[in-house]
Design a protein around this motif. Structure first.
Motif, PDB file in Angstrom:
ATOM      1  N   SER A 135       0.837  -1.199   0.000  1.00  0.00           N
ATOM      2  CA  SER A 135       0.000   0.000   0.000  1.00  0.00           C
ATOM      3  C   SER A 135       0.874   1.251   0.000  1.00  0.00           C
ATOM      4  O   SER A 135       1.959   1.281   0.592  1.00  0.00           O
ATOM      5  CB  SER A 135      -0.930  -0.004   1.208  1.00  0.00           C
ATOM      6  N   ALA A 136       0.377   2.290  -0.667  1.00  0.00           N
ATOM      7  CA  ALA A 136       1.115   3.540  -0.782  1.00  0.00           C
ATOM      8  C   ALA A 136       0.174   4.717  -0.603  1.00  0.00           C
ATOM      9  O   ALA A 136      -0.993   4.656  -0.998  1.00  0.00           O
ATOM     10  CB  ALA A 136       1.800   3.627  -2.145  1.00  0.00           C
ATOM     11  N   THR A 137       0.691   5.778  -0.016  1.00  0.00           N
ATOM     12  CA  THR A 137      -0.066   7.012   0.172  1.00  0.00           C
ATOM     13  C   THR A 137       0.746   8.182  -0.368  1.00  0.00           C
ATOM     14  O   THR A 137       1.937   8.308  -0.069  1.00  0.00           O
ATOM     15  CB  THR A 137      -0.375   7.255   1.662  1.00  0.00           C
ATOM     16  N   TYR A 138       0.087   9.025  -1.156  1.00  0.00           N
ATOM     17  CA  TYR A 138       0.716  10.226  -1.713  1.00  0.00           C
ATOM     18  C   TYR A 138      -0.122  11.441  -1.338  1.00  0.00           C
ATOM     19  O   TYR A 138      -1.338  11.444  -1.535  1.00  0.00           O
ATOM     20  CB  TYR A 138       0.815  10.123  -3.238  1.00  0.00           C
ATOM     21  N   VAL A 139       0.529  12.482  -0.809  1.00  0.00           N
ATOM     22  CA  VAL A 139      -0.213  13.678  -0.415  1.00  0.00           C
ATOM     23  C   VAL A 139       0.695  14.903  -0.498  1.00  0.00           C
ATOM     24  O   VAL A 139       1.863  14.839  -0.111  1.00  0.00           O
ATOM     25  CB  VAL A 139      -0.824  13.522   0.998  1.00  0.00           C
ATOM     26  N   TYR A 140       0.150  15.991  -1.029  1.00  0.00           N
ATOM     27  CA  TYR A 140       0.871  17.263  -1.083  1.00  0.00           C
ATOM     28  C   TYR A 140       0.214  18.195  -0.077  1.00  0.00           C
ATOM     29  O   TYR A 140      -0.933  18.605  -0.257  1.00  0.00           O
ATOM     30  CB  TYR A 140       0.814  17.858  -2.490  1.00  0.00           C
ATOM     31  N   ALA A 141       0.939  18.508   1.016  1.00  0.00           N
ATOM     32  CA  ALA A 141       0.305  19.202   2.137  1.00  0.00           C
ATOM     33  C   ALA A 141       1.256  20.218   2.762  1.00  0.00           C
ATOM     34  O   ALA A 141       1.912  19.931   3.764  1.00  0.00           O
ATOM     35  CB  ALA A 141      -0.140  18.175   3.181  1.00  0.00           C
ATOM     36  N   PRO A 142       1.355  21.420   2.200  1.00  0.00           N
ATOM     37  CA  PRO A 142       2.273  22.428   2.745  1.00  0.00           C
ATOM     38  C   PRO A 142       2.024  22.773   4.209  1.00  0.00           C
ATOM     39  O   PRO A 142       2.971  23.022   4.965  1.00  0.00           O
ATOM     40  CB  PRO A 142       2.018  23.652   1.839  1.00  0.00           C
ATOM     41  N   GLU A 143       0.744  22.805   4.623  1.00  0.00           N
ATOM     42  CA  GLU A 143       0.467  23.220   6.003  1.00  0.00           C
ATOM     43  C   GLU A 143       0.743  22.131   7.035  1.00  0.00           C
ATOM     44  O   GLU A 143       0.624  22.366   8.235  1.00  0.00           O
ATOM     45  CB  GLU A 143      -0.983  23.709   6.150  1.00  0.00           C
ATOM     46  N   TYR A 144       1.119  20.928   6.577  1.00  0.00           N
ATOM     47  CA  TYR A 144       1.376  19.842   7.506  1.00  0.00           C
ATOM     48  C   TYR A 144       2.861  19.502   7.619  1.00  0.00           C
ATOM     49  O   TYR A 144       3.220  18.433   8.096  1.00  0.00           O
ATOM     50  CB  TYR A 144       0.613  18.593   7.076  1.00  0.00           C
ATOM     51  N   VAL A 193      -3.972  10.492  -1.878  1.00  0.00           N
ATOM     52  CA  VAL A 193      -4.284   9.403  -2.799  1.00  0.00           C
ATOM     53  C   VAL A 193      -3.668   8.120  -2.243  1.00  0.00           C
ATOM     54  O   VAL A 193      -2.469   8.067  -1.971  1.00  0.00           O
ATOM     55  CB  VAL A 193      -3.721   9.690  -4.212  1.00  0.00           C
ATOM     56  N   GLN A 194      -4.502   7.098  -2.074  1.00  0.00           N
ATOM     57  CA  GLN A 194      -4.038   5.832  -1.511  1.00  0.00           C
ATOM     58  C   GLN A 194      -4.358   4.689  -2.465  1.00  0.00           C
ATOM     59  O   GLN A 194      -5.428   4.633  -3.060  1.00  0.00           O
ATOM     60  CB  GLN A 194      -4.678   5.585  -0.145  1.00  0.00           C
ATOM     61  N   PHE A 214       0.525   1.019 -10.221  1.00  0.00           N
ATOM     62  CA  PHE A 214      -0.181   1.570  -9.067  1.00  0.00           C
ATOM     63  C   PHE A 214      -1.663   1.655  -9.367  1.00  0.00           C
ATOM     64  O   PHE A 214      -2.073   2.116 -10.447  1.00  0.00           O
ATOM     65  CB  PHE A 214       0.366   2.969  -8.762  1.00  0.00           C
ATOM     66  N   TYR A 215      -2.494   1.199  -8.394  1.00  0.00           N
ATOM     67  CA  TYR A 215      -3.947   1.203  -8.550  1.00  0.00           C
ATOM     68  C   TYR A 215      -4.584   1.860  -7.323  1.00  0.00           C
ATOM     69  O   TYR A 215      -4.388   1.417  -6.193  1.00  0.00           O
ATOM     70  CB  TYR A 215      -4.482  -0.221  -8.721  1.00  0.00           C
ATOM     71  N   VAL A 216      -5.351   2.897  -7.545  1.00  0.00           N
ATOM     72  CA  VAL A 216      -5.976   3.675  -6.471  1.00  0.00           C
ATOM     73  C   VAL A 216      -7.170   2.915  -5.901  1.00  0.00           C
ATOM     74  O   VAL A 216      -7.942   2.298  -6.642  1.00  0.00           O
ATOM     75  CB  VAL A 216      -6.448   5.042  -7.004  1.00  0.00           C
ATOM     76  N   PHE A 217      -7.331   2.945  -4.561  1.00  0.00           N
ATOM     77  CA  PHE A 217      -8.558   2.395  -3.973  1.00  0.00           C
ATOM     78  C   PHE A 217      -9.312   3.394  -3.101  1.00  0.00           C
ATOM     79  O   PHE A 217     -10.458   3.164  -2.759  1.00  0.00           O
ATOM     80  CB  PHE A 217      -8.319   1.092  -3.201  1.00  0.00           C
ATOM     81  N   ARG A 218      -8.695   4.529  -2.741  1.00  0.00           N
ATOM     82  CA  ARG A 218      -9.464   5.569  -2.068  1.00  0.00           C
ATOM     83  C   ARG A 218      -8.706   6.897  -2.109  1.00  0.00           C
ATOM     84  O   ARG A 218      -7.487   6.933  -2.254  1.00  0.00           O
ATOM     85  CB  ARG A 218      -9.808   5.184  -0.631  1.00  0.00           C
TER      86      ARG A 218
END
Length: 281
Positions: A135-144, A193-194, A214-218
């Protein structure tokens, strides 16, 4: 399933069937006993049950306490990322962000009480095929973040640096960083994106993929604290040229259709579109 136990005398009976050895060239760097689905005397086994008397270190612990670390139990996927050279893993930046939800889903075997709940019968579920990878998670989050790079690339439990070819190459292939940054810049919304990374050298490559993919599920809208609905997720993937896991049922009243765990487990069996036994749903 996919719990890994330390090499101890109380687990010695697992040696022939479950021993997993990690090597660096010829040197053994880690050994564990991996619990996995198998058939014993023709019956499917999906776990391990041992008398509490063999665990004196937990006999006096209060009910509900997590004893995973105390018993030195680890997750197979984490060990693969750490010790399997096929992953070419580099530096781990830190733990999985505490403001994100991990990609775990509860096993139906742990939800048996739901069958007695009359309110659950009309609850609608989306049923998707479970891909057997990492499983993989991708996120662009400047405030975090307080670092220069607000782009997070994570496995199930850790945040990974660019030295990790497998996870980062997926981002480059689908331009995930650029797309999430563009969304953030135009809308102010942080999306996570996970999905599942599959392919050669990843968790046995059950479905015999020729290339890593890579295949997205949620997908989660972090800013508004909500999951995208299935329809929104499909549209999100179409718009950003991302592949989606196979959807088996869009709206399915699972607990109206089935009355036991065994019926659902039977339903989960089957083959993928590639002709191999699927891991589940």
């Amino acid at each position: 399933i996919d719990s890994c136990l330390p090499i101890e005398d109380r687990y010695a009976f697992l040696h022939d069937r479950c021993l997993k050895t990690y090597r660096n060239n010829e040197d053994v760097v880690k050994q564990v006993y991996r619990i996995k689905t198998m058939k014993l005397r023709g019956i499917v086994s999906q776990g391990l049950l041992i008398p509490l008397s063999q665990f004196p270190e937990i006999t006096d612990i209060e009910e509900g306490k997590d004893v995973t670390k105390l018993l030195n139990v680890s997750l197979y996927e984490d060990l693969e990322l750490q010790f399997n050279p096929k992953y070419k893993i580099g530096n781990i930046i830190g733990p999985f962000p505490n403001w994100l939800e991990k990609t775990d889903e509860e096993r139906i075997q742990n939800l048996e009480e739901l069958f007695a709940n009359p309110d659950i019968k009309q609850q609608v579920f989306e049923v998707t095929e479970k891909y057997d990878g990492s499983s993989a998670t991708y996120v662009y989050a400047p405030e975090y973040t307080t670092t220069d790079d607000p782009f997070f690339v994570c496995s199930r439990n850790v945040r990974l640096s660019e030295a990790n070819d497998v996870f980062w190459n997926i981002s480059r292939k689908y331009k995930i960083k650029e797309q999430l940054k563009s969304l953030y810049d135009s809308t102010g919304i942080v999306y996570a994106v996970q999905g599942e990374i599959v392919g050669p050298g990843i968790n046995g490559n059950r479905d015999k993929y020729e290339d890593v993919d890579f295949y997205v599920f949620r997908v989660r809208n972090i800013t508004d604290n909500k999951w995208l609905t299935p329809e929104e997720r499909y549209e999100f993937c179409d718009w950003h040229d991302l592949k989606h896991v196979k959807v088996i049922e869009c709206e399915f009243r699972v607990f109206n259709e089935f009355n036991t765990v065994e019926e659902i487990l039977s339903y989960a069996e089957g083959k993928t579109d590639r002709g191999n036994e699927r891991e589940g749903v």
